[in-house]
Design a protein around this motif. Structure first.
Motif, PDB file in Angstrom:
ATOM      1  N   ALA A   1      -0.971  95.565  67.548  1.00  0.00           N
ATOM      2  CA  ALA A   1      -1.702  94.472  68.591  1.00  0.00           C
ATOM      3  C   ALA A   1      -2.974  94.784  68.951  1.00  0.00           C
TER       4      ALA A   1
ATOM      5  N   VAL B   1       2.858  90.530  63.342  1.00  0.00           N
ATOM      6  CA  VAL B   1       1.631  91.109  63.744  1.00  0.00           C
ATOM      7  C   VAL B   1       1.276  92.384  63.267  1.00  0.00           C
TER       8      VAL B   1
ATOM      9  N   LEU C   1      -3.506  87.825  73.570  1.00  0.00           N
ATOM     10  CA  LEU C   1      -2.158  88.085  73.052  1.00  0.00           C
ATOM     11  C   LEU C   1      -1.590  88.050  74.451  1.00  0.00           C
TER      12      LEU C   1
END
Ligand SMILES: C[S@@+](CC[C@H](N)C(=O)[O-])C[C@H]1O[C@@H](n2cnc3c(N)ncnc32)[C@H](O)[C@@H]1O
Length: 217
Positions: A142, A103, A115
């Motif tokens: 993220a 990631v 996610l």
């Protein structure tokens, strides 16, 4: 009898090849679209998918979406991959790699519509706390890979890790808290559970949950 078993095994190995992704074969920065039969569908990633119960049932319930699971432990990876191959779904893939590194360094910006991170390893000993996944540098990455409006869902059975998750996410102005239950990106009425969730619920342990949407800029 023996011949049937052998042909089943060969078929299973071929299917396995069609759902397992080799991270080394992907471009340096990937938006994952090439992994799926219809790459234009929204893509959801589950980190640490374990034996794959959540991922598979989500993929089955939502054929109009694509699902990738990343799992590091070879034993769980093989179990999940074999199960996925036998279910024969075209919208689910699995990859064995370190999801944190993938990631943070390999995923293209704004490629995910959701996610999922459920029961990440809690690393309860003080000397191991820095190994926890949900920390500011990972969260930066993220959020970068989520599309505007995309969902981030976190779940743990570990009270101290939950406090850390709350602290780290509360510091972000680009995350908007939303209800955990969601009929597109997650379980509704707890109907689709992870393997650890099933086990912990049976044991009567508490489950802590957080969900967010990335702000629309
Ligand atoms: C406690 S288990 C939870 C499994 C599953 N999410 C569930 O709820 O049933 C945590 C999983 O994350 C995997 N894992 C831990 N660190 C990882 C990493 N850096 N990349 C990919 N998988 C990881 C572990 O191998 C393990 O299968």
């Amino acid at each position: 009898m023996c011949m049937i078993a052998q042909s089943d095994m060969i078929a299973s190995m071929l299917d396995f090849a069609s759902i397992a992704v080799d991270p080394a074969a992907l471009p340096e920065h990937t938006d994952l679209r090439e992994l799926f039969e219809d790459g234009e569908r929204p893509i959801e990633l589950e980190i640490g998918c374990g034996k794959g119960a959540f991922l598979l049932r989500q993929a089955q319930a939502h054929p109009q979406r694509n699902f990738l699971g990343i799992e590091w432990a070879n034993k769980f990876y093989k179990f999940a991959a074999d199960r996925m191959a036998r279910w024969g779904l075209g919208n689910v893939r699995i990859m064995r790699t370190d999801a944190r590194e993938f990631v943070m360094t390999r995923l293209a910006a704004e490629c995910l519509s959701a996610l999922h991170i459920y029961h990440p390893d809690p690393w309860p000993k003080k000397k191991h706390l820095r190994r926890r996944l949900i920390q500011p540098p990972f969260l930066d990455a993220a959020i970068r890979v989520l599309r505007p409006g995309a969902r981030l869902a976190l779940q743990t059975d570990h009270a101290d890790y939950f406090e850390q998750m709350k602290l780290v996410t509360a510091a972000r102005h680009d995350l908007i808290a939303v209800p955990f239950e969601d009929d597109e990106h997650g379980s509704v009425d707890g109907s689709i559970k992870t393997n650890f969730e099933i086990k912990y619920l049976r044991e009567g342990r508490p489950i802590y949950r957080l969900a967010f949407r990335k702000s629309q800029r």
